[in-house]
Design a protein around this motif. Structure first.
Motif, PDB file in Angstrom:
ATOM      1  N   LEU A 274       0.742  -0.955  -0.018  1.00  0.00           N
ATOM      2  CA  LEU A 274      -0.212   0.005   0.100  1.00  0.00           C
ATOM      3  C   LEU A 274       0.770   1.400  -0.060  1.00  0.00           C
ATOM      4  CD1 LEU A 274      -2.456  -1.071   2.614  1.00  0.00           C
ATOM      5  CD2 LEU A 274      -2.672  -1.032   0.216  1.00  0.00           C
ATOM      6  N   ASP A 275       2.099   1.055   0.159  1.00  0.00           N
ATOM      7  CA  ASP A 275       3.098   2.245   0.257  1.00  0.00           C
ATOM      8  C   ASP A 275       2.551   3.270   1.238  1.00  0.00           C
ATOM      9  OD1 ASP A 275       5.400   3.614  -0.586  1.00  0.00           O
ATOM     10  OD2 ASP A 275       4.257   4.928  -2.127  1.00  0.00           O
ATOM     11  N   LEU A 276       2.299   2.686   2.660  1.00  0.00           N
ATOM     12  CA  LEU A 276       1.992   3.585   3.692  1.00  0.00           C
ATOM     13  C   LEU A 276       3.250   4.381   4.072  1.00  0.00           C
ATOM     14  CD1 LEU A 276      -0.085   1.010   5.699  1.00  0.00           C
ATOM     15  CD2 LEU A 276      -0.980   2.855   4.373  1.00  0.00           C
ATOM     16  N   PRO A 277       2.927   5.547   4.596  1.00  0.00           N
ATOM     17  CA  PRO A 277       4.264   6.553   5.266  1.00  0.00           C
ATOM     18  C   PRO A 277       4.449   5.718   6.459  1.00  0.00           C
ATOM     19  CG  PRO A 277       2.116   7.760   4.633  1.00  0.00           C
ATOM     20  CD  PRO A 277       1.837   6.236   4.167  1.00  0.00           C
ATOM     21  N   ALA A 278       5.826   6.128   6.899  1.00  0.00           N
ATOM     22  CA  ALA A 278       6.463   5.277   7.958  1.00  0.00           C
ATOM     23  C   ALA A 278       5.658   5.737   9.288  1.00  0.00           C
ATOM     24  CB  ALA A 278       7.941   5.740   7.958  1.00  0.00           C
ATOM     25  N   GLY A 279       5.132   6.595   9.329  1.00  0.00           N
ATOM     26  CA  GLY A 279       4.510   7.325  10.525  1.00  0.00           C
ATOM     27  C   GLY A 279       3.280   6.639  10.926  1.00  0.00           C
ATOM     28  N   TRP A 280       2.817   5.881   9.791  1.00  0.00           N
ATOM     29  CA  TRP A 280       1.532   5.207   9.951  1.00  0.00           C
ATOM     30  C   TRP A 280       1.450   3.650  10.394  1.00  0.00           C
ATOM     31  CZ3 TRP A 280      -3.041   7.499  10.667  1.00  0.00           C
ATOM     32  CH2 TRP A 280      -3.474   8.856  10.331  1.00  0.00           C
ATOM     33  N   PHE A 281       2.781   3.351  10.332  1.00  0.00           N
ATOM     34  CA  PHE A 281       3.025   1.787  10.228  1.00  0.00           C
ATOM     35  C   PHE A 281       2.753   1.302  11.487  1.00  0.00           C
ATOM     36  CE2 PHE A 281       5.717  -2.018  11.105  1.00  0.00           C
ATOM     37  CZ  PHE A 281       5.427  -2.689  10.368  1.00  0.00           C
ATOM     38  N   PRO A 282       2.924   1.870  12.789  1.00  0.00           N
ATOM     39  CA  PRO A 282       2.440   1.177  14.004  1.00  0.00           C
ATOM     40  C   PRO A 282       1.183   1.252  14.192  1.00  0.00           C
ATOM     41  CG  PRO A 282       4.241   3.089  14.215  1.00  0.00           C
ATOM     42  CD  PRO A 282       3.658   3.164  12.999  1.00  0.00           C
ATOM     43  N   LEU A 283       0.247   1.657  13.336  1.00  0.00           N
ATOM     44  CA  LEU A 283      -1.164   1.563  13.493  1.00  0.00           C
ATOM     45  C   LEU A 283      -1.577   0.262  12.941  1.00  0.00           C
ATOM     46  CD1 LEU A 283      -2.530   5.146  12.669  1.00  0.00           C
ATOM     47  CD2 LEU A 283      -2.278   3.956  15.006  1.00  0.00           C
ATOM     48  N   LEU A 284      -1.002  -0.483  12.044  1.00  0.00           N
ATOM     49  CA  LEU A 284      -1.263  -1.745  11.436  1.00  0.00           C
ATOM     50  C   LEU A 284      -1.675  -2.694  12.526  1.00  0.00           C
ATOM     51  CD1 LEU A 284       0.886  -1.986   8.322  1.00  0.00           C
ATOM     52  CD2 LEU A 284      -1.374  -1.273   8.509  1.00  0.00           C
ATOM     53  N   PRO A 285      -0.843  -2.849  13.359  1.00  0.00           N
ATOM     54  CA  PRO A 285      -1.159  -3.957  14.569  1.00  0.00           C
ATOM     55  C   PRO A 285      -2.501  -3.748  15.229  1.00  0.00           C
ATOM     56  CG  PRO A 285       0.987  -3.429  14.827  1.00  0.00           C
ATOM     57  CD  PRO A 285       0.491  -2.299  13.906  1.00  0.00           C
ATOM     58  N   LEU A 286      -2.868  -2.478  15.087  1.00  0.00           N
ATOM     59  CA  LEU A 286      -4.236  -2.192  16.010  1.00  0.00           C
ATOM     60  C   LEU A 286      -5.388  -3.066  15.317  1.00  0.00           C
ATOM     61  CD1 LEU A 286      -4.217   1.631  16.512  1.00  0.00           C
ATOM     62  CD2 LEU A 286      -3.764  -0.105  18.286  1.00  0.00           C
ATOM     63  N   GLY A 287      -5.493  -3.137  13.825  1.00  0.00           N
ATOM     64  CA  GLY A 287      -6.408  -3.814  13.432  1.00  0.00           C
ATOM     65  C   GLY A 287      -6.486  -5.266  13.834  1.00  0.00           C
TER      66      GLY A 287
END
Length: 427
Positions: A274-287
């Motif tokens: 998805l080419d996510l910005p680095a700052g948003w990466f920690p949110l993936l485990p939330l799902g």
């Protein structure tokens, strides 16, 4: 024959229809306090550990420039070293007098807490690997004694629900940890240092709650009565493997673990697609954590009713679905992210506590810690091998081809495991 006997026993003990709803409303309150306090300890500890887990892949790959193969080695260390000490932790807790399970668990939690500030002091890959190895050794020491305390405190017929409640509380911490890490990264100038410092403080709080509020022994009245009977000789690990139920559960855990890629690799694959910005990466485990939190208790109750081994296998089919979405030629977007993370969370909800409950059914009480450690060791060691193999495959072929290979391997492992579990005699 077993199904007939179980149905007859259930019919004999089933309360009248007009009393069932009240019992259902009291189901959570009826859980032993040991389960709820251990759930609180796990909640606090998971806030701490998941803060590190959420930022570690990006910190190593983006900040330190680690290759996928190098990250696979460190990720294997992070998830696999605990396999080397789980049997030790389970055996020591079974042999301990007065508070063996609690004492060994406290040492494990304390060891992991002490590793958090060390990440502030080390910056080379060998030293980071050493700190992560010690941290996972602490996790390996505490997991089997903690699960043994839960299984000994809960009624056998409600073990799935007890583990489901514990895992739900544990996952609530896993849900908060990445969110705290995300906020710290955005607010602090030295974001990674702030994450490591706050993680240490929270981990110390978890150790304090364990020491103050968890009783020395997790025993119910039936257990205390059993302790008055003549003691049976303790069972060594090789004798545990001689029990067909334990051997088959361990074999299935190993087979499926060999094709279970780590959370970090799954999130990295999703981030790159998805080419996510680095700052948003920690949110993936939330799902993943949110799906796990919502499904852990109901799936634990379903496991008590329909069979724990079946649900364990079904959970891996959910993981297979997540792999399929990662390699399918679909357009990326929020819908794809949600679908992958929900399937990933469902996988954990249907397998983590359920495997522990199924193992507790097959292992005598006096060696409960050793039996849980044996099955968990096989699973963790297999996932260590998978991390190394997946990192090498990613480096050689790319992320999508590596995930496709893991999906094919998981489908084969699930088929073999279904055959093994079909032949397994219930405990």
């Amino acid at each position: 024959m077993y199904l007939t006997e179980r149905r007859s026993a259930a019919a004999a003990t089933t309360p009248p229809a007009d009393r069932r709803p009240a019992r259902g409303r009291r189901s959570l309150a009826a859980l032993p306090s040991t389960v709820l306090v251990l759930g609180t300890v796990s909640l606090i500890t998971d806030v701490s550990s998941e803060m590190i887990t959420a930022v570690l892949p990006l910190y190593l790959v983006a900040e330190l420039g680690l290759s996928p193969l190098g990250f696979g080695v460190l990720d294997g260390v992070y998830n696999g070293v605990s396999a080397l000490v789980r049997l030790v932790g389970g055996r020591l807790s079974d042999r301990g007098e007065g508070g063996g399970h609690k004492t060994v668990a406290a040492v494990g939690y304390g060891l992991s807490a002490l590793c958090k500030p060390l990440l502030l002091m080390v910056h080379s890959l060998p030293w980071i690997g050493a700190v992560l190895a010690v941290d996972r050794a602490g996790k390996g020491l505490r997991t089997a004694p903690r699960d043994a305390m839960i299984s000994l405190a809960a009624e056998p017929a409600a073990r799935g629900r007890a583990f489901g409640v514990h895992r739900a509380m544990d996952t609530a911490g896993a849900l908060c940890g990445p969110l705290v890490a995300f906020l710290l990264l955005r607010a602090a100038a030295e974001g990674y240092d702030a994450v490591f410092t706050v993680s240490f403080c929270i981990a110390v709080l978890g150790v304090i709650v364990l020491l103050l509020f968890v009783p020395g022994r997790a025993r119910d009245a039936a257990r205390r009565t059993a302790e008055q009977a003549p003691a049976r000789p303790r069972m060594p690990v090789r004798a545990l493997l001689g029990r067909p139920e334990v051997r088959r559960l361990t074999g299935c855990a190993v087979l499926l673990g060999l094709t279970t890629i780590s959370d970090s690799f799954l999130y990295l694959t999703l981030q790159r697609r998805l080419d996510l910005p680095a700052g948003w990466f920690p949110l993936l485990p939330l799902g993943t954590a949110a799906a796990f939190l919502l499904l852990a208790v109901p799936l634990g109750a379903i496991a008590d009713r329909l069979g724990r081994r079946r649900l364990f296998l079904a959970g891996h089919l959910a993981l297979l679905g997540a792999y399929g979405l990662l390699v399918a030629p679909l357009a990326g977007g929020p819908l794809l992210v949600c679908a992958v993370l929900v399937l990933h969370g469902a996988f954990y909800a249907a397998t983590d506590g359920v495997l522990a409950a199924a193992t507790a059914d097959a292992v005598p009480e006096e060696v409960r810690g050793s039996g849980l450690a044996l099955v968990q060791t096989g699973q963790t060691a297999a996932r260590f091998v998978c991390s190394l193999s997946f990192g090498a495959a990613w480096t050689a072929w790319g992320d999508r081809t590596a995930v496709l290979a893991a999906a094919l391997g998981l489908a084969l492992a699930a088929a073999l495991s279904a055959r093994l579990l079909r032949r397994a005699a219930p405990a």
